[in-house]
Design an enzyme around this catalytic site. Structure first.
Site, short mmCIF file in Angstrom:
data_model
loop_
_atom_site.label_atom_id
_atom_site.label_comp_id
_atom_site.label_asym_id
_atom_site.label_seq_id
_atom_site.Cartn_x
_atom_site.Cartn_y
_atom_site.Cartn_z
N VAL A 24 39.69 -5.65 30.65
CA VAL A 24 39.77 -6.52 31.77
C VAL A 24 39.61 -8.00 31.43
CG1 VAL A 24 38.74 -7.14 34.16
CG2 VAL A 24 39.16 -4.79 33.22
N ASP A 60 33.50 -7.60 19.46
CA ASP A 60 32.75 -6.60 18.97
C ASP A 60 32.15 -5.52 19.92
OD1 ASP A 60 33.25 -7.83 16.60
OD2 ASP A 60 31.41 -9.18 16.72
N ASP A 128 32.49 13.19 33.09
CA ASP A 128 32.79 14.43 33.74
C ASP A 128 34.19 14.58 34.05
OD1 ASP A 128 29.81 14.60 34.16
OD2 ASP A 128 29.92 13.55 36.07
N ARG A 163 21.22 35.30 16.99
CA ARG A 163 20.79 34.91 18.29
C ARG A 163 21.82 34.51 19.32
NH1 ARG A 163 17.43 29.90 16.84
NH2 ARG A 163 15.91 31.48 16.27
N MET A 170 27.09 18.75 30.63
CA MET A 170 27.36 18.18 31.98
C MET A 170 28.45 18.25 32.72
SD MET A 170 25.46 14.18 31.13
CE MET A 170 23.69 14.22 31.22
N GLY A 171 28.75 17.40 33.72
CA GLY A 171 30.04 17.98 34.58
C GLY A 171 29.86 17.68 36.08
N LYS A 214 29.31 42.37 17.50
CA LYS A 214 28.99 40.82 17.75
C LYS A 214 27.58 40.58 17.27
CE LYS A 214 30.89 36.89 18.67
NZ LYS A 214 31.70 36.35 17.95
N GLN A 252 24.92 13.34 25.63
CA GLN A 252 26.55 13.28 26.02
C GLN A 252 27.15 12.14 26.33
OE1 GLN A 252 27.24 17.66 28.02
NE2 GLN A 252 25.10 17.13 28.19
N ARG A 253 26.18 11.16 27.04
CA ARG A 253 27.01 9.88 27.47
C ARG A 253 26.77 8.70 26.31
NH1 ARG A 253 23.92 9.07 33.26
NH2 ARG A 253 24.79 10.92 34.36
#
Length: 320
Positions: A24, A60, A128, A163, A170-171, A214, A252-253
Site C-alpha cells: 500500500v 525490511d 482462516d 499412538r 485454527m479456522g 493401522k 499458527q499466526r
C-alpha cells in the site's frame, strides 16, 4: 481527487500483513499520495494514533511476520458516535480514504465507515481463509506451512509410540486450513465445521483402520467443534490406544510469510491504490484464478459465501 490515505490492520494478525502495508505504502507514494499508518486498528483510529509513513518506514518489512502497526479488538467501533470521532480524526489530517487489512470483522468496520460516506478498501488478511470474494487470504499459506510442519512432527512421535494424535487447527467456522493441512500432512481422519460431527462414527472409522493393521493415526480437527481433550479420552477408552490432543494455537499466526503470501499481499496492496485512484470506495480486494478482483464490500459481507471444498474432502477420504 485523493491525496492522502490511511492504512490499518485489524483483528487477528496474519503473516503477510506487513507485506500488504508495504505494498500500500510503496504504491501510494509512487502515485504521489501521502500515507498515514494507524496504530492498533480501529482503536488507534478512534484514539487518533497515526503516523506518516515513507518508503523507509516499510523497509525490511516484507519478510516480517505480524504487523508493525499493531492490531486490537475494538467492539465499540460498531457505535456510530465512535466512528464519527474516527472519521473526524482522519479528516483533520486531510486523509481522503482508508485501506483496511483484516478479516470479515474488519470488513464490517470498513462497511460502516463506507455507509457514513468515508471510502474504504478492504484487503483480506487472516489465516482462516474464510473471507468471501477471494480464493485465498493473506496469511493462509504461511499458516498452512506451519500446520503441516507440526503434523509432520506429530506423525514422527505418534509412529514411535503407536499412538493416536488429535491436532486442533485454527479456522473459526471455516475448515479450509484444516482440510488443506490434513491432505498435505497425510492425516487419516478429518473433522470440519462444514460437516456434521459424530464422535461414535469417528471411533468406528478409527477401529476399522486398526483392524486393517493401522498402528497409529492423526485426526485433524478445526477449533470450536468440541473439547479435544475430552475427545482424546473418549477415543482412548473406546479403542484402547493411547491418544493425545495437541492445540497448535497462536503459533499458527506467527512466522515469516512464505513467498506466495508476500506476493499476494504486495499485489493486493498495490491494487487497493489502483482502485482508489479510479474513484472506487467501499470495495474489497480478492484474488480469483490468479487475477486481482474487487467486490462491493457490503455485498461480500451480507450475500457472498465461500464454497465448501467438498471435492477436496472426497479426495482426502480416498487417501486414508
Amino acid at each position: 481527487m485523493i491525496k492522502k490515505i490511511g492504512v490499518l490492520t485489524s483483528g487477528g494478525d496474519a503473516p503477510g500483513m506487513n507485506a500488504a502495508i508495504r505494498g500500500v505504502v510503496r504504491a501510494a507514494l509512487t502515485e504521489g499520495l501521502e500515507v498515514f499508518g494507524v496504530y492498533d486498528g480501529y482503536l488507534g483510529l478512534y484514539e487518533d494514533r497515526m503516523i506518516q509513513l515513507d518508503r523507509y518506514s516499510v523497509s525490511d518489512m516484507i519478510n516480517r511476520g505480524g504487523t508493525f502497526l499493531g492490531s486490537a479488538r475494538f467492539p465499540e467501533f460498531r457505535e456510530e458516535h465512535i466512528r464519527a470521532v474516527a472519521i473526524e480524526n482522519m479528516k483533520k489530517r486531510g486523509i481522503d480514504a482508508l485501506v483496511v487489512i483484516g478479516g470479515d470483522g474488519s470488513y464490517m468496520g470498513a462497511k460502516r465507515l463506507t455507509e457514513m460516506g468515508f471510502p474504504c478498501i478492504g484487503l483480506p488478511g487472516t489465516i482462516d481463509n474464510d473471507v468471501a470474494g477471494t480464493d485465498y487470504t493473506i496469511g493462509y499459506f504461511t499458516a498452512l506451512h506451519t500446520v503441516v510442519e507440526a503434523i509432520d512432527r506429530l506423525r514422527d512421535t505418534s509412529s514411535s509410540h503407536q499412538r493416536i494424535s488429535i491436532v486442533e487447527v485454527m479456522g473459526r467456522y471455516c475448515g479450509d486450513l484444516t482440510l488443506a493441512a490434513a491432505i498435505a500432512g497425510g492425516c487419516e481422519f478429518i473433522v470440519l465445521p462444514e460437516v456434521e460431527f459424530n464422535r461414535e462414527d469417528l471411533v468406528a472409522e478409527i477401529k476399522a483402520g486398526i483392524a486393517k493393521g493401522k498402528k497409529h493415526a492423526i485426526v485433524a480437527i478445526t477449533e470450536h467443534i468440541c473439547d479435544i481433550d475430552e475427545l482424546a479420552k473418549y477415543i482412548e477408552t473406546e479403542t484402547k490406544r493411547e491418544t493425545r490432543a495437541t492445540v497448535l494455537g497462536h503459533i499458527q499466526r506467527g512466522g515469516s510469510p512464505v513467498p506466495y503470501d508476500r506476493i499476494l499481499a504486495s499485489r493486493m496492496g498495490a491494487y487497493a491504490i489502483e482502485l482508489l485512484l479510479q474513484g472506487h470506495g467501499g470495495r474489497c480486494v480478492g484474488i480469483q484464478n490468479e487475477k486481482m478482483v474487487h467486490h462491493d464490500i457490503i455485498d461480500a459481507i451480507e450475500n457472498m459465501k465461500r464454497p465448501f471444498k467438498g471435492d477436496w474432502l472426497e479426495c482426502a477420504k480416498k487417501l486414508y
